[in-house]
Design a protein around this motif. Sequence first.
Motif, PDB file in Angstrom:
ATOM      1  N   ASP A  72      32.792  36.621  42.181  1.00 30.23           N
ATOM      2  CA  ASP A  72      33.569  36.912  40.993  1.00 30.23           C
ATOM      3  C   ASP A  72      34.295  38.239  41.219  1.00 30.23           C
ATOM      4  N   ALA A  73      35.605  38.246  41.136  1.00 31.91           N
ATOM      5  CA  ALA A  73      36.396  39.447  41.410  1.00 31.91           C
ATOM      6  C   ALA A  73      35.977  40.622  40.527  1.00 31.91           C
ATOM      7  N   ARG A  74      35.584  40.342  39.288  1.00 26.96           N
ATOM      8  CA  ARG A  74      35.170  41.401  38.375  1.00 26.96           C
ATOM      9  C   ARG A  74      33.730  41.821  38.575  1.00 26.96           C
ATOM     10  N   CYS A  75      32.855  40.861  38.911  1.00 29.09           N
ATOM     11  CA  CYS A  75      31.412  41.118  38.847  1.00 29.09           C
ATOM     12  C   CYS A  75      30.693  41.062  40.181  1.00 29.09           C
ATOM     13  N   GLY A  76      31.365  40.753  41.263  1.00 29.96           N
ATOM     14  CA  GLY A  76      30.723  40.781  42.568  1.00 29.96           C
ATOM     15  C   GLY A  76      30.012  39.504  42.961  1.00 29.96           C
ATOM     16  N   TYR A  77      28.934  39.650  43.717  1.00 28.76           N
ATOM     17  CA  TYR A  77      28.262  38.545  44.373  1.00 28.76           C
ATOM     18  C   TYR A  77      26.987  38.059  43.673  1.00 28.76           C
ATOM     19  N   TYR A  78      26.879  38.160  42.407  1.00 31.34           N
ATOM     20  CA  TYR A  78      25.726  37.667  41.647  1.00 31.34           C
ATOM     21  C   TYR A  78      24.409  38.250  42.154  1.00 31.34           C
ATOM     22  N   PRO A  79      24.191  39.528  41.948  1.00 30.22           N
ATOM     23  CA  PRO A  79      22.991  40.168  42.489  1.00 30.22           C
ATOM     24  C   PRO A  79      21.697  39.830  41.750  1.00 30.22           C
ATOM     25  N   HIS A  80      21.774  39.428  40.497  1.00 33.53           N
ATOM     26  CA  HIS A  80      20.571  39.118  39.719  1.00 33.53           C
ATOM     27  C   HIS A  80      20.265  37.640  39.907  1.00 33.53           C
ATOM     28  N   ARG A  81      19.093  37.352  40.481  1.00 36.56           N
ATOM     29  CA  ARG A  81      18.819  35.997  40.966  1.00 36.56           C
ATOM     30  C   ARG A  81      17.434  35.505  40.595  1.00 36.56           C
TER      31      ARG A  81
END
Length: 101
Positions: A77-86
């Motif tokens: 996501d260009a705004r939020c990055g690579y989904y770090p919370h998993r």
Amino acid sequence: MGTYLFVVNEGTRRVCIEHRLFGVPHTEKARRSIERVEEGDKLFLLSDGVVYGLYRAASEPFTERNPDRGPWKSSADARCGYYPHRIRFDIIQDYTRGLEF
């Protein structure tokens, strides 16, 4: 035990299934939503009005220290990055066509 629905696009859904991993963006709202999930909770995916599942949380939520290493590299996501919370999950019943509602 809770039940949770994660909203994804089709590309992200395929990555989730392949890696048995749900991820959410690096926003406070997203982090708070995934932190409620507990191991054993029921999980579903919603993509374009179709529900996929049933999945079960196989881990407690965690934050990936190096989220840029994947698996969402191509769909970050260009705004939020690579989904770090998993959260890791097991497939209980995978409706490959989904359930429309």
